[in-house]
Design an enzyme around this catalytic site. Structure first.
Site, PDB file in Angstrom:
ATOM      1  N   SER A 144      37.371  51.129  25.677  1.00  0.00           N
ATOM      2  CA  SER A 144      38.665  50.458  25.661  1.00  0.00           C
ATOM      3  C   SER A 144      38.462  49.003  25.264  1.00  0.00           C
ATOM      4  O   SER A 144      37.401  48.428  25.524  1.00  0.00           O
ATOM      5  CB  SER A 144      39.319  50.516  27.052  1.00  0.00           C
ATOM      6  OG  SER A 144      40.459  49.678  27.122  1.00  0.00           O
ATOM      7  N   TYR A 157      38.880  49.043  36.290  1.00  0.00           N
ATOM      8  CA  TYR A 157      38.954  49.771  35.015  1.00  0.00           C
ATOM      9  C   TYR A 157      38.243  49.010  33.910  1.00  0.00           C
ATOM     10  O   TYR A 157      37.461  49.589  33.146  1.00  0.00           O
ATOM     11  CB  TYR A 157      40.421  49.999  34.638  1.00  0.00           C
ATOM     12  CG  TYR A 157      40.606  50.620  33.270  1.00  0.00           C
ATOM     13  CD1 TYR A 157      40.482  51.996  33.087  1.00  0.00           C
ATOM     14  CD2 TYR A 157      40.903  49.827  32.159  1.00  0.00           C
ATOM     15  CE1 TYR A 157      40.645  52.570  31.837  1.00  0.00           C
ATOM     16  CE2 TYR A 157      41.068  50.397  30.900  1.00  0.00           C
ATOM     17  CZ  TYR A 157      40.939  51.758  30.747  1.00  0.00           C
ATOM     18  OH  TYR A 157      41.095  52.317  29.495  1.00  0.00           O
TER      19      TYR A 157
END
Length: 266
Positions: A144, A157
Site C-alpha cells: 500500500s 496498518y
C-alpha cells in the site's frame, strides 16, 4: 503480454482488489485458483474467470492458518498442475470494530500484522519450494502507499504494509538465485469494502466531513489529494500485477511500485 498456460493462486480474491487481479490475470491467459476466507464470494469470482475460458476453482483460504494454506497450495497443484504465479493480496485494515474506536488498539496491531505481514510470509514459504523445484516463478505482494509514509489514522496498518515492502525486498534477494521474481504493488485510493470502513471512521473523527455520506467523503479526499484527480480501480492494480507476473518483468525484482495517481512519488 501473454500468460497463457500459467497457473496462478490469488489470495483474498473473492472481491475488491483481489477480484480485479484475478480477472486481469485471466484476461491475459492465466488459469487461476481463487483463494478467500469467504468461499461463496470466491466461487462467484471463479465462475467469472471460467466464463472467460480459463480454468478456475475456488478454495477456502485463511492466510493466518498453516493447514488452510497447505490445503490451498495442494489444491492449486492438484487442479492446475503447478503454481507459476502467487499473488499475496489478502489483507485487513484493522480488527473488527475499528471504525468505532478513536485510535488503533492492541487488537488492531495484532490482527493487521498477523494477516498483512505474517500471512504474506507464510504463503510465500508454502509456495516457494514448488517454484524453486521448477526454477521459475513470480510472486506479487499487495502492499500500500500507506506503507510509504506514516499516517495517524491507523499506524498499525501503515506499519504492516511498510513491513510487506521490506519483506518483498528480502524475499527477492533470497529467491533470485532460483529465478523467482518477487515484487510489490502499492495501491492508493481504491473504493472497496475496506476503504468504505475507513470512511465510516473518518465521518466520525473529521469535523469537516460531518453531514457527508461515506462515498462523498471518499470523493472529496480523492479530489483534494490525488494529482490526477481520480481514484484507482481494482483493474488498475490487476494490470500491474499481471505485468509483474509476465516475462516482460523478468528483470524486475525487489521493487514496490505505486499505483496512486501521483500521491506518492517514490
Amino acid at each position: 503480454m501473454d500468460l497463457t498456460g500459467r497457473a496462478a493462486l490469488v489470495t483474498g480474491a473473492g472481491g475488491g482488489i483481489g477480484r480485479g487481479i484475478a480477472l486481469a490475470l485471466a484476461e491475459h491467459g492465466a488459469d487461476i485458483v481463487i483463494g478467500d476466507i469467504r468461499l461463496k464470494e470466491a466461487e462467484t469470482v471463479a465462475a467469472e474467470v471460467a466464463a472467460m475460458g480459463r480454468r478456475s476453482t475456488a478454495v477456502l483460504l485463511d492466510v493466518t492458518d498453516q493447514q488452510s494454506i497447505d490445503n490451498a497450495v495442494g489444491s492449486t497443484i492438484e487442479h492446475l498442475g503447478r503454481i507459476d504465479i502467487l499473488v499475496n493480496n489478502a489483507g485487513v485494515f484493522a480488527a473488527p470494530g475499528w471504525a468505532d474506536r478513536p485510535r488503533a488498539n492492541a487488537d488492531d496491531w495484532d490482527w493487521t500484522h498477523r494477516v498483512n505481514l505474517k500471512g504474506v510470509a507464510m504463503m510465500t514459504d508454502a509456495v516457494a519450494p514448488h517454484m524453486i523445484e521448477r526454477g521459475d516463478g513470480k510472486i506479487v505482494n499487495i502492499a500500500s502507499t500507506g506503507g510509504r509514509q506514516g499516517n495517524p489514522v491507523n499506524p498499525a496498518y501503515m506499519a504492516s504494509k511498510a513491513a510487506v515492502i521490506s519483506l518483498t525486498q528480502s524475499s527477492a534477494l533470497e529467491l533470485a538465485p532460483h529465478n523467482i521474481n518477487v515484487n510489490a504493488v502499492c495501491p492508493g485510493f481504491v473504493w472497496t469494502g475496506m476503504v468504505e470502513s475507513i470512511e465510516v471512521h473518518n465521518s466520525k473523527t473529521m469535523p469537516e466531513m460531518k453531514g457527508l455520506s461515506v462515498r462523498e467523503i471518499y470523493d472529496k479526499l480523492v479530489d483534494r489529494t490525488i494529482p490526477l484527480k481520480r481514484d484507482q480501480t481494482p483493474e488498475d492494480i490487476g494490470r500491474l500485477a499481471a505485468f509483474l507476473a509476465s516475462d516482460y518483468a523478468r528483470n524486475i525484482t525487489g521493487q514496490s511500485i505505486n499505483v496512486c495517481g501521483g500521491v506518492r512519488l517514490n
